[in-house]
Structures are given as C-alpha cells and as structure tokens.
Design a protein around this motif. Structure first.
Motif, PDB file in Angstrom:
ATOM      1  N   TYR A  61       0.815  -1.217   0.000  1.00 37.04           N
ATOM      2  CA  TYR A  61       0.000   0.000   0.000  1.00 37.04           C
ATOM      3  C   TYR A  61       0.843   1.259   0.000  1.00 37.04           C
ATOM      4  O   TYR A  61       0.337   2.355  -0.158  1.00 37.04           O
ATOM      5  CB  TYR A  61      -0.917   0.023   1.247  1.00 37.04           C
ATOM      6  CG  TYR A  61      -0.175  -0.293   2.539  1.00 37.04           C
ATOM      7  CD1 TYR A  61       0.627   0.652   3.171  1.00 37.04           C
ATOM      8  CD2 TYR A  61      -0.249  -1.566   3.114  1.00 37.04           C
ATOM      9  CE1 TYR A  61       1.321   0.354   4.330  1.00 37.04           C
ATOM     10  CE2 TYR A  61       0.445  -1.867   4.275  1.00 37.04           C
ATOM     11  CZ  TYR A  61       1.217  -0.910   4.879  1.00 37.04           C
ATOM     12  OH  TYR A  61       1.917  -1.217   6.016  1.00 37.04           O
ATOM     13  N   ALA A 102       8.888   7.569  10.361  1.00 38.27           N
ATOM     14  CA  ALA A 102      10.090   7.397   9.538  1.00 38.27           C
ATOM     15  C   ALA A 102       9.918   6.173   8.649  1.00 38.27           C
ATOM     16  O   ALA A 102       9.457   5.126   9.107  1.00 38.27           O
ATOM     17  CB  ALA A 102      11.321   7.215  10.429  1.00 38.27           C
ATOM     18  N   TRP A 104      11.439   3.638   7.797  1.00 40.46           N
ATOM     19  CA  TRP A 104      12.493   2.679   8.135  1.00 40.46           C
ATOM     20  C   TRP A 104      11.885   1.302   8.321  1.00 40.46           C
ATOM     21  O   TRP A 104      10.731   1.181   8.751  1.00 40.46           O
ATOM     22  CB  TRP A 104      13.151   3.057   9.478  1.00 40.46           C
ATOM     23  CG  TRP A 104      14.081   4.210   9.426  1.00 40.46           C
ATOM     24  CD1 TRP A 104      14.783   4.658   8.340  1.00 40.46           C
ATOM     25  CD2 TRP A 104      14.427   5.068  10.520  1.00 40.46           C
ATOM     26  NE1 TRP A 104      15.546   5.743   8.702  1.00 40.46           N
ATOM     27  CE2 TRP A 104      15.347   6.020  10.031  1.00 40.46           C
ATOM     28  CE3 TRP A 104      14.051   5.129  11.857  1.00 40.46           C
ATOM     29  CZ2 TRP A 104      15.900   7.004  10.829  1.00 40.46           C
ATOM     30  CZ3 TRP A 104      14.600   6.112  12.660  1.00 40.46           C
ATOM     31  CH2 TRP A 104      15.521   7.043  12.153  1.00 40.46           C
ATOM     32  N   THR A 133       6.600   6.466  14.938  1.00 40.23           N
ATOM     33  CA  THR A 133       6.402   5.228  14.212  1.00 40.23           C
ATOM     34  C   THR A 133       7.619   5.056  13.314  1.00 40.23           C
ATOM     35  O   THR A 133       7.810   5.768  12.341  1.00 40.23           O
ATOM     36  CB  THR A 133       5.032   5.205  13.468  1.00 40.23           C
ATOM     37  OG1 THR A 133       4.920   3.974  12.765  1.00 40.23           O
ATOM     38  CG2 THR A 133       4.794   6.376  12.548  1.00 40.23           C
ATOM     39  N   ASN A 156       1.387  -0.823  13.395  1.00 34.55           N
ATOM     40  CA  ASN A 156       0.117  -1.408  12.969  1.00 34.55           C
ATOM     41  C   ASN A 156       0.267  -2.880  12.607  1.00 34.55           C
ATOM     42  O   ASN A 156       1.268  -3.282  12.015  1.00 34.55           O
ATOM     43  CB  ASN A 156      -0.424  -0.646  11.756  1.00 34.55           C
ATOM     44  CG  ASN A 156      -0.854   0.771  12.127  1.00 34.55           C
ATOM     45  OD1 ASN A 156      -1.254   1.010  13.257  1.00 34.55           O
ATOM     46  ND2 ASN A 156      -0.755   1.688  11.191  1.00 34.55           N
ATOM     47  N   ASP A 158      -1.999  -3.972  10.629  1.00 33.84           N
ATOM     48  CA  ASP A 158      -2.464  -3.709   9.254  1.00 33.84           C
ATOM     49  C   ASP A 158      -3.622  -4.577   8.769  1.00 33.84           C
ATOM     50  O   ASP A 158      -4.559  -4.062   8.180  1.00 33.84           O
ATOM     51  CB  ASP A 158      -1.325  -3.760   8.234  1.00 33.84           C
ATOM     52  CG  ASP A 158      -0.578  -2.439   8.182  1.00 33.84           C
ATOM     53  OD1 ASP A 158      -1.154  -1.421   8.604  1.00 33.84           O
ATOM     54  OD2 ASP A 158       0.589  -2.421   7.748  1.00 33.84           O
ATOM     55  N   ARG A 176       5.818  -8.050  13.864  1.00 30.84           N
ATOM     56  CA  ARG A 176       5.039  -6.914  14.383  1.00 30.84           C
ATOM     57  C   ARG A 176       4.699  -7.168  15.856  1.00 30.84           C
ATOM     58  O   ARG A 176       4.839  -6.288  16.705  1.00 30.84           O
ATOM     59  CB  ARG A 176       3.732  -6.731  13.605  1.00 30.84           C
ATOM     60  CG  ARG A 176       3.858  -6.303  12.164  1.00 30.84           C
ATOM     61  CD  ARG A 176       4.721  -5.113  11.941  1.00 30.84           C
ATOM     62  NE  ARG A 176       4.049  -3.840  11.739  1.00 30.84           N
ATOM     63  CZ  ARG A 176       4.699  -2.727  11.350  1.00 30.84           C
ATOM     64  NH1 ARG A 176       6.001  -2.730  11.124  1.00 30.84           N
ATOM     65  NH2 ARG A 176       4.060  -1.599  11.192  1.00 30.84           N
ATOM     66  N   SER A 228      -5.439   4.547   1.049  1.00 29.25           N
ATOM     67  CA  SER A 228      -5.273   5.654   0.116  1.00 29.25           C
ATOM     68  C   SER A 228      -4.561   5.025  -1.080  1.00 29.25           C
ATOM     69  O   SER A 228      -3.409   4.603  -0.947  1.00 29.25           O
ATOM     70  CB  SER A 228      -4.336   6.659   0.783  1.00 29.25           C
ATOM     71  OG  SER A 228      -4.761   7.923   0.727  1.00 29.25           O
ATOM     72  N   LEU A 296       1.264  11.724   5.355  1.00 28.53           N
ATOM     73  CA  LEU A 296       2.628  11.226   5.526  1.00 28.53           C
ATOM     74  C   LEU A 296       3.572  11.777   4.473  1.00 28.53           C
ATOM     75  O   LEU A 296       4.672  12.203   4.744  1.00 28.53           O
ATOM     76  CB  LEU A 296       2.616   9.704   5.434  1.00 28.53           C
ATOM     77  CG  LEU A 296       2.646   9.004   6.771  1.00 28.53           C
ATOM     78  CD1 LEU A 296       2.565   7.519   6.574  1.00 28.53           C
ATOM     79  CD2 LEU A 296       3.864   9.367   7.589  1.00 28.53           C
TER      80      LEU A 296
HETATM   81  N1  SAM Z   1       7.730   2.421   8.603  1.00 29.37           N
HETATM   82  C1  SAM Z   1       6.931   2.411   9.754  1.00 29.37           C
HETATM   83  C2  SAM Z   1       6.001   1.227   9.809  1.00 29.37           C
HETATM   84  O1  SAM Z   1       5.661   0.682   8.781  1.00 29.37           O
HETATM   85  O2  SAM Z   1       5.577   0.868  10.915  1.00 29.37           O
HETATM   86  C3  SAM Z   1       6.131   3.670   9.983  1.00 29.37           C
HETATM   87  C4  SAM Z   1       5.489   4.437   8.861  1.00 29.37           C
HETATM   88  S1  SAM Z   1       4.101   3.647   8.056  1.00 29.37           S
HETATM   89  C5  SAM Z   1       3.920   4.710   6.696  1.00 29.37           C
HETATM   90  C6  SAM Z   1       2.735   3.884   9.160  1.00 29.37           C
HETATM   91  C7  SAM Z   1       1.382   3.297   8.769  1.00 29.37           C
HETATM   92  O3  SAM Z   1       0.755   4.111   7.802  1.00 29.37           O
HETATM   93  C8  SAM Z   1       1.357   1.914   8.152  1.00 29.37           C
HETATM   94  O4  SAM Z   1       1.430   0.905   9.118  1.00 29.37           O
HETATM   95  C9  SAM Z   1       0.019   1.900   7.443  1.00 29.37           C
HETATM   96  O5  SAM Z   1      -0.979   1.323   8.262  1.00 29.37           O
HETATM   97  C10 SAM Z   1      -0.282   3.364   7.185  1.00 29.37           C
HETATM   98  N2  SAM Z   1      -0.280   3.642   5.740  1.00 29.37           N
HETATM   99  C11 SAM Z   1       0.805   3.806   4.969  1.00 29.37           C
HETATM  100  N3  SAM Z   1       0.442   4.022   3.685  1.00 29.37           N
HETATM  101  C12 SAM Z   1      -0.911   3.983   3.643  1.00 29.37           C
HETATM  102  C13 SAM Z   1      -1.867   4.132   2.590  1.00 29.37           C
HETATM  103  N4  SAM Z   1      -1.501   4.328   1.335  1.00 29.37           N
HETATM  104  N5  SAM Z   1      -3.176   4.058   2.912  1.00 29.37           N
HETATM  105  C14 SAM Z   1      -3.557   3.838   4.198  1.00 29.37           C
HETATM  106  N6  SAM Z   1      -2.696   3.694   5.223  1.00 29.37           N
HETATM  107  C15 SAM Z   1      -1.388   3.758   4.963  1.00 29.37           C
END
Ligand code: SAM
Ligand code: SF4
Length: 327
Positions: A61, A102, A104, A133, A156, A158, A176, A228, A296
């Motif tokens: 995603y 971040a 990462w 996060t 998450n 997820d 996780r 998204s 983000l």
């Molecule tokens: N890299 C770290 C991680 O994965 O835990 C932190 C950042 S990550 C972008 C944080 C959360 O944003 C993800 O676990 C996901 O649930 C959510 N996320 C990221 N992209 C998304 C998208 N396109 N649509 C909905 N939720 C999204």
C-alpha cells in the motif's frame, strides 16, 4: 486493566458483532462509547514524516517503499529544529498528539536514532503527547525512547495474519507482535490498527479485529485507515471502500476495545460531513489533521486544520485539551 478490557474475545463473538445490522451495531457502539469516554471530545493528532521514502520494506500500500514506483522523492532524516518548529505550529492549532513517522524497516543504534531521541525529548518539552512510528524496535530501544519522553508508539498489524503476506513479504506478523511485546516492557502506550480496502475478505477483517482485541492489554489507540490508493503501488486499483464498511470496522473496534481511543486516519479526506458524523456516532474519537492537506508524504492526503476546526464546531464536538495530569 479494567473488566471492560476483555482480551478473551472468541472469533465467533467478533463475527456475531460484525454481522449485526448496521444501525443496531452503531447504537450499541455508541452506548459503549458514552460509557467510557466523553463522546463530545475528539483527540486531534498531527503526523509528520521525519524521514521520507526509500524504505526497504515491500508494503503493497505504501508510497514510500523502494519496491513501488510512486515518484515519492526520498528525503533524509529531518533536522531537530525543523521538527520542533512544526510541532510548535501544531500545538498552536490545538493539536495534542504529535506523531513522527520514519520510512524505516527498523530502528538502528546509530546517530540517526540519537537525533530522533533528541526530537522526542524536545517535542515532549513543548507539552505535547509525542508519538513515533519508526518500524521494528528492540526492548532496549523502546526503553531509550521512553526515557526521552515518548508517550506512544504506532506499530500497525495492518490486516489479518492470514492475509498479511499477500500485502507484505519482507517481514512477518510475528515481527510486528514482537515489537509490540518489546514496547510492553516499558510504559509507552501502544497505537496499533490497520487498513481496510486492500482486497481482504470479510473473514480477514473479522480476524484482524479479533487479533487486536485479544492483545493483552488492548492497544491504547486503534487507528482505522482506509487505503489511500497510491499510483505505482500493487494496490493502486483496489476496489472502493464504502462508508458502511468503515463505520462497521469502527463500531466493532469500539465494542471490543471500550477504553481505547479509536482513530479515523487515512482516507478521511474522502468522507463527507455525514460520513464522518456516522464514524463519530460509531465510537471514533480521534482524527488526524495536517498543515497542508497531506498526511505522511505528498501522496497520502489529509484534511487541514481550518476545515477540521469547522467540522468539529458544526458537529458540536470539542477538541481535547491536554491537562497537566494527562502527561
Ligand atoms: N515504517 C513504519 C512502519 O511501517 O511501521 C512507519 C510508517 S508507516 C507509513 C505507518 C502506517 O501508515 C502503516 O502501518 C500503514 O498502516 C499506514 N499507511 C501507509 N500508507 C498507507 C496508505 N496508502 N493508505 C492507508 N494507510 C497507509
Ligand atoms: Fe516502509 Fe512503513 Fe511504508 Fe512499509 S509502511 S514501506 S515499513 S514506510
């Protein structure tokens, strides 16, 4: 843990709740919400991407994965001063929780982590609840974040364990869960939820909610994201999520985890006023807002401060104000 935090929910019980007629479920969730929360109060959070793009993980995603050709320009870890300036502006807009994300896979014990610890400590010094996060963490790294003043960590699950490797192959569900266990060796609160609209089945949604509600203790905060769809990701053509599906997820989460804060996160910018009202009635009590309509990265849209202030005012809801005792 209170009696309200039942962590022994069975899959059948979750399914029975999930299959209730929609408004029956919403009314039930609303009653639980009023019993455990001030239903007029909404927590307002802001998310800042402190390190954007070039992430080695292959989350299907995500705009920030190197495996996805999304056009997101990688940015190095931000300077501490810039993060603190953004947090001050957020505080001035009524934000009470400031979350730093971040791109990462995991946290490394290096100078970048030291810089993040400095950010945590300075944002905490502004009187905001600080959330981060940053991917997977060890117990020792969690302890250092706690010492720096971290209030919450987002990690998450997820989706369901059964569907997980259809979306992500570079880490496992157990990875996780291990990070969540590491966080639970500290006093940092856990923010853990997921995404709907990734092609998962109803059975996956039920299984995902069951996993969240059997975490012991429950996550203090549960974000429900609607995918998204980002061009260039494997999920760019995923089917639309209808509002009843989102409301159902929120309502079941509210009944299963009565004391948790349930957050409407990604996807809220696509919801109408009445869609969002239904989400609040179903027990959501937190939103993410932003400075410039982006959550983000440049590819994850979000509502902005002004439109959210007017939304809450029209609905007669109040943004939560942090009391010194909340810190
Ligand atoms: N890299 C770290 C991680 O994965 O835990 C932190 C950042 S990550 C972008 C944080 C959360 O944003 C993800 O676990 C996901 O649930 C959510 N996320 C990221 N992209 C998304 C998208 N396109 N649509 C909905 N939720 C999204
Ligand atoms: Fe990386 Fe997090 Fe995006 Fe996955 S969700 S690709 S771990 S930034």
């Amino acid at each position: 843990m209170t009696d309200a935090q039942r962590t022994d929910w069975t899959l059948d019980e979750v399914r029975t709740l999930f299959e209730l007629p929609l408004l029956d479920l919403v009314r039930r969730a609303g009653r639980v919400h009023e019993q455990f929360h001030d239903a007029d109060v909404v927590h307002v959070n802001q998310l800042l991407s402190i390190k954007t793009g070039a992430c080695p993980e292959d989350c299907g995603y995500c705009s920030q994965s190197v495996h996805n050709d999304t056009g997101v320009k990688p940015e190095p870890l931000m300077a501490v001063d810039e993060v603190v300036r953004t947090a001050k502006r957020a505080r001035a807009q009524g934000v009470t929780r400031f979350c730093m994300g971040a791109a990462w896979r995991d946290v490394r014990d290096n100078a970048q982590f030291e810089r993040v610890l400095d950010m945590v400590s300075q944002v905490n010094g502004l009187g905001l609840e600080v959330c981060a996060t940053l991917g997977m963490l060890t117990a020792d790294q969690a302890r250092r974040l706690e010492e720096a003043g971290l209030y919450a960590y987002n990690h998450n699950l997820d989706t369901s364990p059964e569907y997980y490797d259809s979306v992500i192959t570079t880490r496992t569900y157990q990875d996780r869960l291990d990070t969540i266990d590491n966080l639970r060796t500290t006093g940092i609160t856990v923010c853990c939820g997921g995404i709907i609209g990734m092609g998962e089945s109803v059975a996956d949604r039920i299984s995902f909610l069951h996993r969240l509600a059997t975490l012991d203790p429950h996550p203090e905060s549960v974000p429900i994201n609607v995918l998204s769809r980002v061009p260039g990701t494997p999920l760019e053509d995923a089917a639309d999520v209808e509002i009843d599906e989102t409301v159902r997820m929120i309502a079941v989460a509210r009944v299963l985890m009565p004391t948790s804060v349930v957050r409407i996160a990604a996807g809220r910018h696509l919801m109408s006023f009445s869609d969002q009202a239904l989400c609040f009635l179903a027990g959501a009590n937190s939103i993410f807002t932003s400075e410039r309509n982006m959550m983000l990265t440049e590819t994850t849209p979000c509502a902005d401060h002004a439109s959210d202030r007017s939304l809450l005012a029209t609905m007669g809801l109040r943004a939560r104000v942090l009391e010194p005792s909340d810190q």
